[in-house]
Design an enzyme around this catalytic site. Structure first.
Site, short mmCIF file in Angstrom:
data_model
loop_
_atom_site.label_atom_id
_atom_site.label_comp_id
_atom_site.label_asym_id
_atom_site.label_seq_id
_atom_site.Cartn_x
_atom_site.Cartn_y
_atom_site.Cartn_z
N LEU A 157 0.89 -1.09 0.22
CA LEU A 157 -0.10 -0.06 0.09
C LEU A 157 0.82 1.20 -0.04
CD1 LEU A 157 -3.22 0.65 0.11
CD2 LEU A 157 -2.87 0.82 2.43
N GLY A 158 1.80 1.29 -0.99
CA GLY A 158 2.60 2.36 -1.29
C GLY A 158 1.69 3.57 -2.08
N ILE A 160 1.37 3.94 -5.33
CA ILE A 160 0.41 3.31 -6.65
C ILE A 160 -0.46 2.50 -5.93
CG2 ILE A 160 0.48 1.92 -8.66
CD1 ILE A 160 3.57 2.77 -8.82
N THR A 236 1.07 -5.17 -11.94
CA THR A 236 1.51 -3.93 -12.63
C THR A 236 3.13 -3.49 -11.88
OG1 THR A 236 0.34 -2.46 -11.34
CG2 THR A 236 -0.38 -2.72 -13.69
N ALA A 237 3.54 -4.45 -11.08
CA ALA A 237 4.69 -4.25 -10.39
C ALA A 237 6.15 -4.56 -11.11
CB ALA A 237 4.59 -4.76 -8.82
N ARG A 238 6.55 -5.87 -10.86
CA ARG A 238 7.54 -6.53 -11.33
C ARG A 238 7.30 -8.02 -11.75
NH1 ARG A 238 8.81 -2.21 -12.80
NH2 ARG A 238 11.11 -1.30 -12.35
N GLU A 267 10.70 -11.16 -19.39
CA GLU A 267 10.28 -10.00 -20.01
C GLU A 267 11.18 -9.51 -21.11
OE1 GLU A 267 9.31 -5.95 -18.41
OE2 GLU A 267 8.05 -7.24 -17.36
N HIS A 286 4.62 -4.02 -20.38
CA HIS A 286 5.23 -3.08 -19.46
C HIS A 286 4.89 -1.44 -19.69
CE1 HIS A 286 8.47 -3.06 -16.13
NE2 HIS A 286 7.68 -1.89 -16.02
C1 DGY Z 1 9.13 1.91 -13.16
O1 DGY Z 1 9.49 3.08 -13.48
O2 DGY Z 1 9.55 1.23 -12.36
C2 DGY Z 1 8.16 1.28 -14.28
O3 DGY Z 1 8.30 -0.21 -13.98
C3 DGY Z 1 8.36 1.59 -15.47
O4 DGY Z 1 7.76 2.90 -15.62
#
Ligand code: DGY
Length: 324
Positions: A157-158, A160, A236-238, A267, A286
Site C-alpha cells: 500500500l504505497g 500506487i 503492474t509491479a515486477r 520480459e 510493461h
Molecule cells: C518503473 O518506473 O519502475 C516502471 O516499471 C516503468 O516506468
C-alpha cells in the site's frame, strides 16, 4: 572555459524532455536502434562519463560500473531500481537516483484498465468482432465479472497501491491491503489485513511491491492456490514477484478466473509462451508509465538527479539505501 560533464543516455529521449541537462552536460546517447548502457558511442566515451541516465533495461552491476571510472551519478528513468546493484554503487561512492511519485496515476490507471479488460473479457470481445464472429446477441454469452461488491486485495500500500485502492472504491469494490512498511493512515482507501486474509478473501489481488530478495516469487504455487477460486491476479509491479510457472499451472487447471499482467517473467514474454494460450489472460508490454505526461515528468526528475549529483549536491530523488 569550463568543460561540461559527460552524461551517457542509454535510450534516446525526445529532445524537449531533457530540459537544462542538454545545456549543462555533454550528452552521449545510445542509438535508437541499438539502445543500452554498452552501446558503441557510450563505450567509446566511457572513460569520460560522469553521469548515466539509464532505464530499467540496463543491468547496472559492478562489471558495468568498472567500465566508467569517473562515474559519479546513476539516474534511472524508473521508480523501480532492482536493475541496479546498490552495494556496487555504494562501494564506488556513486549516487543513485530514481523517479518516484510521478508515475502513480498512470500506473494505477493501467492496473484498473487491465482489471476491467480481464473482468469484462475485452480482448476476447475485440477478437470476436475482428474475426467477423459477432453474431446474435445471446443472454448467456460473453459473461464477465462485475466489480461492484467484490473485494480487491492490494499487496503493497504505497503510492500506487493507494491510488489503485481509491479507483477501485469508486467502482464499488471493498478494498483490503497489506503493507510492508508503516505508512500514512490509509483512512478510507483500504482496510489493513494480514496477507492470509487478503489472499483467501479477495476476488482480485493486485500487486504493488518493489522487486527485492523478499518479494521475488512471493506469489508462488502456495499463494496462488490459496486465492479464491475464480479470482483474478493483477500485476503492474515486477514480473519476478510472481512465479510464472506456478501461475500457468493454476490458470491451466481453472483455479483462477484470470491474470492481468503488465509485467512478466521473462520480459519480454515470447509470443509462444504458454501464458498467452490460456483463457482469461491479458498481457500488456510493461506500459504502466507510458503516457507522454508521465514520461516527460520522469525525465524531468531523472535530469534533476543528474544535475544535482554532478554539481556535488544531494540528489532530490535518491534511491533509498544508496548514496545520495
Ligand atoms: C518503473 O518506473 O519502475 C516502471 O516499471 C516503468 O516506468
Amino acid at each position: 572555459m569550463t568543460t561540461r560533464p559527460v552524461v551517457a543516455i542509454t535510450d534516446p529521449l525526445p529532445e524537449d524532455f531533457l530540459g537544462d541537462l542538454e545545456h549543462a552536460a555533454d550528452l552521449v546517447c545510445a542509438p535508437a536502434d541499438a539502445p543500452g548502457v554498452l552501446a558503441d558511442p557510450i563505450v567509446a566515451r566511457a572513460a569520460a562519463v560522469e553521469g548515466l541516465l539509464c532505464t530499467l533495461e540496463d543491468r547496472i552491476d559492478g562489471a558495468v560500473l568498472d567500465r566508467f571510472p569517473r562515474l559519479r551519478v546513476v539516474s534511472t528513468l524508473s521508480v523501480g531500481f532492482d536493475h541496479i546493484d546498490l552495494a556496487a554503487c555504494r562501494a564506488r561512492g556513486i549516487a543513485v537516483g530514481h523517479t518516484p511519485g510521478v508515475l502513480t496515476d498512470a500506473t494505477a490507471d493501467l492496473a484498473m484498465a487491465l482489471l476491467l479488460a480481464c473482468a469484462r473479457r475485452i480482448p476476447e470481445g475485440i477478437e470476436t468482432v475482428r474475426r467477423g464472429r459477432w453474431g446474435r446477441w445471446r443472454p448467456a454469452r460473453n459473461l464477465g465479472i462485475e466489480l461492484r461488491g467484490k473485494t480487491l486485495g492490494i499487496v503493497g500500500l504505497g503510492k500506487i497501491g493507494r491510488a489503485v485502492a481509491r479507483r477501485a472504491r469508486a467502482f464499488g469494490m471493498e478494498v483490503v491491503a497489506v503493507r510492508r512498511t508503516p505508512g500514512p493512515d490509509p483512512a478510507d482507501d483500504a482496510r489493513i489485513v494480514d496477507l492470509d486474509t487478503l489472499v483467501t478473501r479477495s476476488h482480485v489481488v493486485s500487486l504493488h511491491v518493489p522487486l527485492t530478495a523478499d518479494t521475488r516469487r512471493m506469489v508462488d504455487a502456495a499463494f496462488l492456490s490459496r486465492m479464491r477460486p475464480g479470482a483474478v491476479l493483477v500485476n503492474t509491479a515486477r514480473g519476478a514477484v510472481v512465479d510464472t510457472n506456478a501461475l500457468v499451472e493454476v490458470l491451466a487447471r481453472g483455479h483462477l478466473g484470470g491474470a492481468a499482467l503488465d509485467v512478466t517473467d521473462p520480459e519480454p514474454l515470447p509470443p509462444d509462451h504458454p501464458l498467452l494460450r490460456l483463457p482469461g489472460v491479458v498481457v500488456t508490454p510493461h506500459v504502466g508509465s507510458a503516457t507522454r505526461t508521465t514520461r516527460r515528468n520522469m525525465a524531468r526528475l531523472a535530469a534533476a538527479n543528474l544535475l544535482a549529483g554532478l554539481a556535488g549536491r544531494p540528489l532530490p530523488h535518491p534511491v533509498p539505501g544508496a548514496p545520495g
